[in-house]
Design a protein around this motif. Structure first.
Motif, PDB file in Angstrom:
ATOM      1  N   PHE A  31       0.800  -1.214   0.000  1.00 44.43           N
ATOM      2  CA  PHE A  31       0.000   0.000   0.000  1.00 44.43           C
ATOM      3  C   PHE A  31       0.838   1.271   0.000  1.00 44.43           C
ATOM      4  CE2 PHE A  31      -4.276  -1.475   0.417  1.00 44.43           C
ATOM      5  CZ  PHE A  31      -4.174  -2.714   1.008  1.00 44.43           C
ATOM      6  N   SER A  32       0.467   2.187  -0.856  1.00 45.28           N
ATOM      7  CA  SER A  32       0.915   3.559  -0.747  1.00 45.28           C
ATOM      8  C   SER A  32      -0.023   4.243   0.243  1.00 45.28           C
ATOM      9  CB  SER A  32       0.854   4.242  -2.108  1.00 45.28           C
ATOM     10  OG  SER A  32       1.287   5.576  -2.027  1.00 45.28           O
ATOM     11  N   ILE A  50       3.456   8.550   1.850  1.00 44.31           N
ATOM     12  CA  ILE A  50       4.661   7.734   1.802  1.00 44.31           C
ATOM     13  C   ILE A  50       4.430   6.589   0.828  1.00 44.31           C
ATOM     14  CG2 ILE A  50       3.950   6.324   3.792  1.00 44.31           C
ATOM     15  CD1 ILE A  50       6.952   6.317   4.626  1.00 44.31           C
ATOM     16  N   SER A  51       5.450   6.267   0.053  1.00 47.14           N
ATOM     17  CA  SER A  51       5.329   5.194  -0.921  1.00 47.14           C
ATOM     18  C   SER A  51       5.304   3.831  -0.228  1.00 47.14           C
ATOM     19  CB  SER A  51       6.509   5.258  -1.893  1.00 47.14           C
ATOM     20  OG  SER A  51       7.732   5.071  -1.195  1.00 47.14           O
ATOM     21  N   SER A  52       4.911   2.814  -0.965  1.00 48.63           N
ATOM     22  CA  SER A  52       4.848   1.475  -0.384  1.00 48.63           C
ATOM     23  C   SER A  52       6.233   0.986   0.021  1.00 48.63           C
ATOM     24  CB  SER A  52       4.189   0.492  -1.345  1.00 48.63           C
ATOM     25  OG  SER A  52       4.921   0.415  -2.558  1.00 48.63           O
ATOM     26  N   SER A  53       7.256   1.440  -0.677  1.00 47.73           N
ATOM     27  CA  SER A  53       8.626   1.061  -0.321  1.00 47.73           C
ATOM     28  C   SER A  53       9.096   1.760   0.948  1.00 47.73           C
ATOM     29  CB  SER A  53       9.586   1.405  -1.453  1.00 47.73           C
ATOM     30  OG  SER A  53       9.680   2.816  -1.610  1.00 47.73           O
ATOM     31  N   GLY A  54       8.438   2.866   1.288  1.00 51.12           N
ATOM     32  CA  GLY A  54       8.865   3.663   2.429  1.00 51.12           C
ATOM     33  C   GLY A  54      10.007   4.608   2.124  1.00 51.12           C
ATOM     34  N   LEU A  55      10.469   4.603   0.899  1.00 52.94           N
ATOM     35  CA  LEU A  55      11.654   5.403   0.565  1.00 52.94           C
ATOM     36  C   LEU A  55      11.316   6.807   0.113  1.00 52.94           C
ATOM     37  CD1 LEU A  55      13.783   2.738  -1.339  1.00 52.94           C
ATOM     38  CD2 LEU A  55      13.944   3.435   1.055  1.00 52.94           C
ATOM     39  N   ASN A  56      10.086   7.018  -0.294  1.00 51.00           N
ATOM     40  CA  ASN A  56       9.693   8.331  -0.814  1.00 51.00           C
ATOM     41  C   ASN A  56       8.558   8.908   0.010  1.00 51.00           C
ATOM     42  OD1 ASN A  56      11.473   8.350  -3.150  1.00 51.00           O
ATOM     43  ND2 ASN A  56      10.181   6.702  -3.897  1.00 51.00           N
ATOM     44  N   THR A  57       8.664  10.190   0.311  1.00 47.28           N
ATOM     45  CA  THR A  57       7.641  10.889   1.064  1.00 47.28           C
ATOM     46  C   THR A  57       7.333  12.220   0.393  1.00 47.28           C
ATOM     47  OG1 THR A  57       9.304  11.911   2.504  1.00 47.28           O
ATOM     48  CG2 THR A  57       8.307   9.841   3.266  1.00 47.28           C
ATOM     49  N   LEU A  58       6.173  12.753   0.743  1.00 48.72           N
ATOM     50  CA  LEU A  58       5.737  14.032   0.199  1.00 48.72           C
ATOM     51  C   LEU A  58       4.940  14.746   1.278  1.00 48.72           C
ATOM     52  CD1 LEU A  58       5.569  15.804  -2.417  1.00 48.72           C
ATOM     53  CD2 LEU A  58       3.372  14.670  -2.844  1.00 48.72           C
ATOM     54  N   SER A  70       5.983   8.104   8.502  1.00 55.45           N
ATOM     55  CA  SER A  70       6.845   6.928   8.478  1.00 55.45           C
ATOM     56  C   SER A  70       5.977   5.681   8.521  1.00 55.45           C
ATOM     57  CB  SER A  70       7.816   6.945   9.661  1.00 55.45           C
ATOM     58  OG  SER A  70       7.111   6.916  10.889  1.00 55.45           O
ATOM     59  N   ARG A  71       6.543   4.579   8.095  1.00 57.36           N
ATOM     60  CA  ARG A  71       5.833   3.303   8.164  1.00 57.36           C
ATOM     61  C   ARG A  71       6.752   2.286   8.806  1.00 57.36           C
ATOM     62  NH1 ARG A  71       3.756   2.379   2.490  1.00 57.36           N
ATOM     63  NH2 ARG A  71       3.030   0.396   3.334  1.00 57.36           N
ATOM     64  N   ASN A  72       6.140   1.285   9.466  1.00 56.97           N
ATOM     65  CA  ASN A  72       6.965   0.311  10.157  1.00 56.97           C
ATOM     66  C   ASN A  72       6.452  -1.098   9.895  1.00 56.97           C
ATOM     67  OD1 ASN A  72       4.838  -0.288  12.122  1.00 56.97           O
ATOM     68  ND2 ASN A  72       5.239   1.774  12.866  1.00 56.97           N
ATOM     69  N   ASP A  73       7.138  -2.057  10.452  1.00 55.24           N
ATOM     70  CA  ASP A  73       6.841  -3.458  10.176  1.00 55.24           C
ATOM     71  C   ASP A  73       5.583  -3.954  10.876  1.00 55.24           C
ATOM     72  OD1 ASP A  73      10.367  -4.317  10.116  1.00 55.24           O
ATOM     73  OD2 ASP A  73       9.035  -3.583   8.533  1.00 55.24           O
ATOM     74  N   HIS A 101       3.178   1.912  -8.300  1.00 55.71           N
ATOM     75  CA  HIS A 101       4.573   1.513  -8.182  1.00 55.71           C
ATOM     76  C   HIS A 101       5.100   1.810  -6.787  1.00 55.71           C
ATOM     77  CE1 HIS A 101       8.959   1.598  -8.924  1.00 55.71           C
ATOM     78  NE2 HIS A 101       8.670   0.702  -9.852  1.00 55.71           N
ATOM     79  N   GLN A 102       6.017   0.989  -6.335  1.00 58.21           N
ATOM     80  CA  GLN A 102       6.511   1.095  -4.962  1.00 58.21           C
ATOM     81  C   GLN A 102       7.186   2.421  -4.667  1.00 58.21           C
ATOM     82  OE1 GLN A 102       9.343  -1.993  -4.298  1.00 58.21           O
ATOM     83  NE2 GLN A 102      10.798  -1.248  -5.813  1.00 58.21           N
ATOM     84  N   SER A 103       7.535   3.189  -5.676  1.00 59.31           N
ATOM     85  CA  SER A 103       8.206   4.464  -5.451  1.00 59.31           C
ATOM     86  C   SER A 103       7.249   5.659  -5.494  1.00 59.31           C
ATOM     87  CB  SER A 103       9.294   4.673  -6.499  1.00 59.31           C
ATOM     88  OG  SER A 103       8.724   4.810  -7.785  1.00 59.31           O
ATOM     89  N   VAL A 104       5.998   5.409  -5.818  1.00 58.84           N
ATOM     90  CA  VAL A 104       5.049   6.496  -6.058  1.00 58.84           C
ATOM     91  C   VAL A 104       4.414   6.968  -4.753  1.00 58.84           C
ATOM     92  CG1 VAL A 104       2.853   7.079  -7.144  1.00 58.84           C
ATOM     93  CG2 VAL A 104       4.574   5.784  -8.419  1.00 58.84           C
TER      94      VAL A 104
END
Length: 125
Positions: A31-32, A50-58, A70-73, A101-104
């Motif tokens: 999930f994004s 936050i993207s599904s990968s957790g690497l991108n935020t806006l 932030s997202r966690n496990d 996409h995981q970066s979106v």
């Protein structure tokens, strides 16, 4: 998928709050995620995503530098809010979207399919 937002409350201006959104029902990592808010008499507005990968935020310009998503496990997405202002008073909603996409990162409410029930944040002056 079910989303449960929590952590809202009453805080003085300059204070901090941490909102959490617990997701259940499907693989959270797909999930994004986003946070939106709606103040009385106003339209719902974007806060952070936050993207599904957790690497991108806006972030919305109004919260940039004060809020952190932030997202966690544990299948949760948190929104750490600092230096709160009276204009941050609103009902805060978390939202989830699949199939991106995981970066979106998504910043419009129409892009999200799942919504939590909202948690009220009140900032007193």
């Amino acid at each position: 998928v079910q989303l449960q937002a929590s952590g809202g409350g009453l805080v003085q201006a300059g204070g901090s709050l941490r909102l959490s959104c617990a997701a259940s029902g499907r693989a959270f990592s797909w999930f994004s995620m986003g946070w939106f808010r709606q103040a009385p008499g106003k339209e719902r507005e974007f806060v952070a995503a936050i993207s599904s990968s957790g690497l991108n935020t806006l972030y919305a310009d109004s919260v940039k530098g004060r809020f952190t998503i932030s997202r966690n496990d544990e299948n949760t997405v948190d929104l750490q809010m600092k230096s709160l202002k009276p204009e941050d008073t609103a009902v805060y909603y978390c939202a989830a979207a699949l199939g991106v996409h995981q970066s979106v990162v998504l910043h419009t409410s129409a892009q999200y399919s799942y919504w939590g029930q909202g948690t009220l944040v009140t900032v007193s002056s």
